[in-house]
Design an enzyme around this catalytic site. Structure first.
Site, PDB file in Angstrom:
ATOM      1  N   ASP A 264     -28.022  41.449 -66.509  1.00 26.92           N
ATOM      2  CA  ASP A 264     -29.115  40.988 -65.641  1.00 26.92           C
ATOM      3  C   ASP A 264     -28.841  39.572 -65.148  1.00 26.92           C
ATOM      4  OD1 ASP A 264     -29.307  40.539 -68.355  1.00 26.92           O
ATOM      5  OD2 ASP A 264     -31.478  40.709 -68.468  1.00 26.92           O
TER       6      ASP A 264
ATOM      7  N   ASP B  58     -20.527  49.824 -61.295  1.00 28.21           N
ATOM      8  CA  ASP B  58     -20.920  50.529 -60.077  1.00 28.21           C
ATOM      9  C   ASP B  58     -21.896  49.653 -59.284  1.00 28.21           C
ATOM     10  OD1 ASP B  58     -21.313  52.493 -58.240  1.00 28.21           O
ATOM     11  OD2 ASP B  58     -22.340  53.893 -59.568  1.00 28.21           O
TER      12      ASP B  58
ATOM     13  N   LYS C 197     -24.692  44.391 -72.044  1.00 27.32           N
ATOM     14  CA  LYS C 197     -26.118  44.232 -72.369  1.00 27.32           C
ATOM     15  C   LYS C 197     -26.198  44.246 -73.899  1.00 27.32           C
ATOM     16  CE  LYS C 197     -30.495  44.104 -71.053  1.00 27.32           C
ATOM     17  NZ  LYS C 197     -31.070  42.886 -70.456  1.00 27.32           N
TER      18      LYS C 197
END
Ligand code: NAD
Length: 355
Positions: free
Chosen positions: A218, A242, A186
């Site tokens: 995203d 995860d 990110k």
């Protein structure tokens, strides 16, 4: 010299599926030696602690570890929390053995294409998520509560060497596959992600054969659903991994099929790792010969591939699994009308018969 494999069967369906995985390994690699040790609830019942020192010692002298699953209603509410199987056994085991690289493949098997929640033409994927497992926001300090509990704090920290070693591992894995690596971060928002991206770019210089691109997390979450077939190896940090590895694994259909590896550094020339199915101890079906042993068996295949550099042995196991599935043989979790329902032992026996 024959390799020693530590077998930690654990609780619930752990012993049932591990038994089948060991039998398959014995069929492919008669040179391997196996030694069992206690972990989880079984260890609590027997010696009063979830991760006995003898278990850790065995893991340390072994070349690889095969784990079933730990936990169950009998132990999951024990106090203090460090007595519980997952907190008291799995987490310290990963930390003690320095298992910083979590490898989760998501591969749709042709006979089970329609089991995916995605449309059949989109569900074909063969990817691996390489997740950093011992750093990032799950481990950073300080953490906790302030302001009389009204403010909560977690800290995301990454050190360059942590990024470097997981990146190297992902590039090495990419070299054994289609050599396409997507690093997910990110970096438009987070400083840790900018360090991540810079470091991955530096490591990439040692792997000119691998095509590297960067993707924001995203976008990756969206692309996994839109077109999972575009990915080969996804490299990412602890929390993103995860989430993305669970998302990716569901594309293939069932929990009972998914293997995983958690790797440390090379030890005497081979990569030390712990191999386990992604599923838990399934207390609802434990001891009933209903569990699907395929996730454990495919975890054994990963062991041959990654710890013992035995790609041919691993391929034999994967082909045997696919052959049995293509004959319409199914355990209850993947049962469909017209297929032949078998139990854990029979599924294991049939897979062995193809080897
Ligand atoms: P679970 O994965 O054990 O079971 C979820 C559901 O999937 C159940 O209905 C179960 O019957 C089914 N299932 C799981 N594996 C299967 C298989 N191989 N074949 C057929 N069906 C299968 O998850 P849960 O119920 O949330 O957890 C049960 C226990 O396992 C808990 O104590 C939990 O803490 C523990 N757990 C351990 C691990 C681990 O050891 N790594 C991982 C997850 C959960």
């Amino acid at each position: 010299m024959s390799h020693l494999v530590a077998v930690l069967a654990g609780d619930g369906i752990g012993p049932e599926v591990t038994h089948e995985a060991v039998s398959v390994l014995q069929a492919v690699r008669p040179d391997l030696r196996f030694e069992e040790a206690l972990i989880g609830g079984a260890a609590i019942d027997s010696v009063g602690e979830p991760l006995p020192a003898a278990t850790l010692d065995l893991c340390r002298k072994a070349s690889a570890v095969l784990l079933g699953a730990v936990g169950g209603p009998k132990w999951d509410k024990l106090e203090p929390v460090t007595l519980r199987p997952e907190v008291g056994a799995l987490l310290p085991l990963r930390r003690e053995l320095n298992l910083y690289a979590n490898i989760r493949p998501a591969q749709t098997m042709t006979p089970l294409l329609h089991a995916s929640p995605l449309k059949e033409e989109r569900s074909k994927c063969d990817l691996i998520v390489v997740r950093e497992l011992t750093g990032g926001i799950y481990f950073g300090q300080p953490r906790g509560r302030q302001n009389e509990g009204a403010t909560a704090l977690d800290t995301c920290i990454y050190h360059k060497h942590e990024v470097e070693r997981i990146a190297r591992r992902a590039f090495e894995i990419a070299l054994t596959r289609r050599s396409v690596l997507v690093s997910v971060d990110k970096a438009n928002v987070l400083e840790t992600s900018r360090l991540w991206r810079e470091t991955v770019d530096v490591v990439a210089q040692d792997y000119p054969q691998v095509s590297l691109s960067h993707m924001l997390v995203d976008n990756c979450a969206m692309q996994l659903i839109r077109d999972p077939g575009q990915f080969d190896v996804i490299l990412t940090e602890n929390m993103f991994g995860d989430i993305l590895s669970d998302e990716a694994s569901m594309i293939t259909g069932s929990l009972g099929l998914l293997p995983s590896a958690s790797l440390s550094d090379a030890k005497e020339g081979s990569v030390f790792g712990l191999y386990e199915p992604v599923h838990g101890s399934a207390p609802d079906i434990a001891g009933q010969d209903k569990a699907n042993p395929i996730a454990a068996i495919l975890s054994a295949a990963m062991m041959l591939d990654l710890s013992f550099s035995d790609q041919s042995g691993a391929a034999k196991i994967r082909n045997a699994v696919e052959e049995v599935l293509s004959e319409g043989i199914r355990t209850g979790d993947i049962y469909e009308e017209g297929s032949r329902l078998v139990g854990t032992k029979e599924m294991g026996r049939l897979i062995q018969s193809k080897l």
